[in-house]
Design an enzyme around this catalytic site. Structure first.
Site, PDB file in Angstrom:
ATOM      1  N   LYS A  41       0.802  -1.225   0.000  1.00 17.82           N
ATOM      2  CA  LYS A  41       0.000   0.000   0.000  1.00 17.82           C
ATOM      3  C   LYS A  41       0.838   1.280   0.000  1.00 17.82           C
ATOM      4  CE  LYS A  41      -4.408  -1.403   0.321  1.00 17.82           C
ATOM      5  NZ  LYS A  41      -5.495  -0.941  -0.566  1.00 17.82           N
ATOM      6  N   SER A  59      -8.872  -0.157   6.331  1.00 18.01           N
ATOM      7  CA  SER A  59      -8.885  -1.189   7.366  1.00 18.01           C
ATOM      8  C   SER A  59      -7.515  -1.376   7.989  1.00 18.01           C
ATOM      9  CB  SER A  59      -9.365  -2.528   6.778  1.00 18.01           C
ATOM     10  OG  SER A  59      -8.457  -2.979   5.786  1.00 18.01           O
ATOM     11  N   GLU A  62      -9.706 -14.099  -3.949  1.00 14.70           N
ATOM     12  CA  GLU A  62     -10.558 -13.528  -2.915  1.00 14.70           C
ATOM     13  C   GLU A  62     -10.824 -14.565  -1.833  1.00 14.70           C
ATOM     14  OE1 GLU A  62     -13.583 -10.307  -4.553  1.00 14.70           O
ATOM     15  OE2 GLU A  62     -13.886 -12.229  -5.561  1.00 14.70           O
ATOM     16  N   SER A 117       1.179  -9.766  -0.407  1.00  9.58           N
ATOM     17  CA  SER A 117       0.874  -8.334  -0.358  1.00  9.58           C
ATOM     18  C   SER A 117       1.179  -7.644   0.963  1.00  9.58           C
ATOM     19  CB  SER A 117      -0.591  -8.097  -0.729  1.00  9.58           C
ATOM     20  OG  SER A 117      -1.460  -8.779   0.152  1.00  9.58           O
TER      21      SER A 117
END
Length: 325
Positions: A58, A83, A209, A309
């Site tokens: 991020k 989050s 997902e 990630s």
């Protein structure tokens, strides 16, 4: 957006983001494991964004967006809702740019992530993710305080920054047959897909997902954005209930497939990463690896790129998650 319209992010945009991030973001390593290759039957190349600043990919998107704000916007301050990992990323990017940040976070965000955001100098406000609309609350917060709002994925500069993960991976290892990435709001896989298809048109881009939150899979099948109940999954960074409008406009054209993993498969991948690769992954950071280990990929690829990630999980939660029954 129709098929004939240009995408909101280009390979050139991702290249420009990489130039902004040079010397600021870490060039994260690509990890391999003979045990992993043997189990999967392919060469698996894991891009370890758990070693990125703030412990997740991020930072790339947040810094790329903050770096393009005007001096007046930086002076007024930056707002975000997240989050956890985007919150930390914006907080650090704001501090690095001489600005300040106000971050809206869910009440049930892991305490370690809230603490990290505050340690980077940001103010934290909270809301109930199961009853509140974070976009509406975040936009109202930014308007009231005069903040430049940087959303976690619905922003072309954020998407371009995230795309530098794949750009860097291909520079390090060359082409792969399949690129696997976690999917929450869709920013990471959107930017990565633009980079992947722009560099190697034949690469398959596969999103992952959690089984409890398959909004992007359903949306791609329907050809439109589909909402699901707010997912209750250990992969809190992927607890999105609907794909972003901007990210979906990219992913519906460039993502080849979405596969699902269970919470137990995520736990198993976290254990494998810790025991065999000697790294710590948070649940969302392990979903790509989980899909590979669980045999979710179709065909017989010989080279698989997997984006790990993030690794932001506190000691107690990590121990609870990886403990064997």
């Amino acid at each position: 957006m129709t098929a004939g319209q240009p995408l909101p992010v280009s390979l050139a945009d991702i290249g420009a983001a990489a130039a902004r991030l040079a010397g600021v973001a870490h060039r994260t390593p690509v990890l391999t494991s003979r045990t992993l290759d043997s189990r999967v039957g392919a060469r698996v190349l894991c891009k370890a964004e758990n070693f990125q600043r703030v412990g997740a990919f991020k930072f790339r998107g947040a810094y790329n967006a903050v770096a393009q704000l005007t001096p007046a916007q930086l002076a007024a301050g930056i707002g975000a809702y997240s989050s956890g990992n985007h919150a930390q990323a914006v907080a650090l990017a704001a501090r690095e740019s001489g600005s300040r940040a106000v971050i809206l976070m869910p009440e049930d965000t892991p305490a370690s992530k809230v603490a990290a955001v505050r340690e980077y100098g940001a103010e934290v406000l909270t809301y109930d993710r199961y009853t509140g609309d974070r976009v509406a609350i975040g936009e109202a917060m930014a308007a009231e305080r005069g903040l430049a709002l940087i959303p976690p994925y619905e922003h072309p500069h954020v998407i371009a920054g995230q795309g530098t993960v794949a750009l860097e991976l291909f520079d390090q290892v060359g082409a792969v047959d399949v690129l696997v990435a976690p999917v929450g709001g869709g920013g990471l896989i959107a930017g990565s897909a633009v980079a992947a298809k722009g560099l190697h048109a034949g690469v398959r881009v596969v999103g992952v997902e959690p089984e409890a939150g398959d909004d992007t899979r359903r949306s791609l099948a329907a050809g439109r954005r589909v909402s699901v109940p707010v997912p209750r999954t250990i992969a809190d960074g992927q607890a999105a209930d609907i794909p972003g409008e901007l990210t979906f406009s990219v992913n519906r054209r460039l993502v080849d497939e979405i596969v699902l993993v269970t919470d137990e498969e995520i736990r198993s991948a976290m254990r494998f990463a810790f025991e065999r690769m000697k790294i710590v992954l948070e649940p969302s950071g392990a979903t790509g690896l989980a899909a590979v280990l669980a045999g979710r990929l179709s065909g017989t690829p010989s080279r698989i790129g997997v984006i790990l990630s993030g690794g932001n999980v506190d000691t107690r939660r990590f121990a609870d998650l990886v403990a064997s029954d």
